[in-house]
Design a protein around this motif. Structure first.
Motif, PDB file in Angstrom:
ATOM      1  N   THR A   2     -65.745 -15.283  10.311  1.00  0.00           N
ATOM      2  CA  THR A   2     -64.054 -15.350  10.446  1.00  0.00           C
ATOM      3  C   THR A   2     -64.057 -15.283  12.050  1.00  0.00           C
ATOM      4  OG1 THR A   2     -63.414 -14.463   8.461  1.00  0.00           O
ATOM      5  CG2 THR A   2     -61.695 -14.694  10.205  1.00  0.00           C
ATOM      6  N   ASP A   3     -64.022 -16.546  12.785  1.00  0.00           N
ATOM      7  CA  ASP A   3     -63.735 -16.480  14.230  1.00  0.00           C
ATOM      8  C   ASP A   3     -62.062 -16.586  14.618  1.00  0.00           C
ATOM      9  OD1 ASP A   3     -66.485 -16.508  14.776  1.00  0.00           O
ATOM     10  OD2 ASP A   3     -66.300 -18.808  14.977  1.00  0.00           O
ATOM     11  N   GLN A   4     -61.888 -15.942  15.934  1.00  0.00           N
ATOM     12  CA  GLN A   4     -60.491 -16.155  16.371  1.00  0.00           C
ATOM     13  C   GLN A   4     -60.410 -17.027  17.267  1.00  0.00           C
ATOM     14  OE1 GLN A   4     -59.380 -12.843  18.246  1.00  0.00           O
ATOM     15  NE2 GLN A   4     -60.719 -12.813  19.809  1.00  0.00           N
ATOM     16  N   TYR A   5     -59.312 -17.842  17.310  1.00  0.00           N
ATOM     17  CA  TYR A   5     -59.055 -18.876  18.271  1.00  0.00           C
ATOM     18  C   TYR A   5     -57.853 -18.753  18.608  1.00  0.00           C
ATOM     19  CZ  TYR A   5     -62.999 -21.385  15.861  1.00  0.00           C
ATOM     20  OH  TYR A   5     -64.466 -21.927  15.457  1.00  0.00           O
ATOM     21  N   VAL A   6     -57.718 -18.866  20.259  1.00  0.00           N
ATOM     22  CA  VAL A   6     -56.419 -18.659  21.198  1.00  0.00           C
ATOM     23  C   VAL A   6     -56.258 -20.032  21.635  1.00  0.00           C
ATOM     24  CG1 VAL A   6     -55.490 -17.309  22.854  1.00  0.00           C
ATOM     25  CG2 VAL A   6     -57.191 -16.135  21.364  1.00  0.00           C
ATOM     26  N   GLU A  50     -65.509 -28.726  16.614  1.00  0.00           N
ATOM     27  CA  GLU A  50     -66.735 -28.405  15.859  1.00  0.00           C
ATOM     28  C   GLU A  50     -67.754 -27.398  16.512  1.00  0.00           C
ATOM     29  OE1 GLU A  50     -68.503 -32.177  14.911  1.00  0.00           O
ATOM     30  OE2 GLU A  50     -66.928 -32.943  13.487  1.00  0.00           O
ATOM     31  N   LYS A  51     -67.107 -26.754  17.506  1.00  0.00           N
ATOM     32  CA  LYS A  51     -67.906 -25.798  18.295  1.00  0.00           C
ATOM     33  C   LYS A  51     -67.704 -24.580  17.769  1.00  0.00           C
ATOM     34  CE  LYS A  51     -69.019 -29.018  22.041  1.00  0.00           C
ATOM     35  NZ  LYS A  51     -68.904 -29.345  23.280  1.00  0.00           N
ATOM     36  N   SER A  52     -68.423 -23.516  18.572  1.00  0.00           N
ATOM     37  CA  SER A  52     -68.037 -21.831  18.302  1.00  0.00           C
ATOM     38  C   SER A  52     -66.423 -21.778  18.906  1.00  0.00           C
ATOM     39  CB  SER A  52     -69.006 -21.140  18.747  1.00  0.00           C
ATOM     40  OG  SER A  52     -68.956 -20.906  20.064  1.00  0.00           O
TER      41      SER A  52
END
Length: 186
Positions: A82-86, A136-138
């Protein structure tokens, strides 16, 4: 309005300082992340209206840099998947000598009056999420993808979205409107 040579040089210095190595001896990034994760769990537990927080401090104290460092740290909310995106948005005046500078298209979008402001914010959020879905990247590379072209796409999509949803709701009843209202709440 164009920045004077002196203001432009000050902005360049601020940008250079903003990009220097972040020294976090007091583990502020991790502490803020833990605080955000705690707020998120409380939101789920008590079914609160929205999981929002406010970061308030005087100018030049590092609010933007702290959020950028937190976003690029690659911290995870629950597990490693579970990544976080800002979405980093600055609405600063274009004549400001501060950094990070704003993208004029986003500033103009938010400063334009709409009959239904909730429609504007919902359309913007959905356009942002559409860009994230196509990414599609990290999450560590996410902030770097948010350049002028990225924000022009978001604003362009947000401007068309209410019209498309209106046309869709005319043919499919009020399902779309109900979906937007529930998206806005959660």
């Amino acid at each position: 309005m164009m920045l004077s040579t002196q203001n432009w040089m000050n902005t360049c210095r601020l940008e250079e300082a903003f990009k220097t190595e972040f020294i976090d001896d007091n583990k502020i990034v991790g502490s803020l992340f833990d605080y955000v994760a705690h707020g998120r769990s409380e939101w789920f537990r008590y079914n609160l209206y929205s999981p929002y927080g406010v970061l308030v401090q005087s100018s030049m104290s590092g609010k933007s840099r702290l959020l950028v460092e937190m976003a690029s740290a690659g911290l995870h909310l629950h597990d490693e998947s579970t990544d976080q995106y800002v979405f980093f948005i600055s609405l600063a005046n274009p004549d400001s000598t501060g950094f990070p500078m704003s993208h004029q298209c986003v500033r103009d979008f938010f400063l334009t009056q709409w009959d239904l402001p909730v429609t504007k914010y919902t359309a913007f959020l959905l356009a942002c999420l559409e860009q994230l879905d196509a990414y599609e990247k990290s999450s560590k590379d996410w902030l770097g993808a948010q350049n002028l072209v990225f924000w022009q796409r978001v604003v362009g999509d947000a401007l068309w979205l209410p019209l498309l949803l209106w046309a869709d709701s005319r043919s499919q009843g009020m399902l779309t409107s109900c979906f937007l209202l529930s998206m806005w709440k959660f």
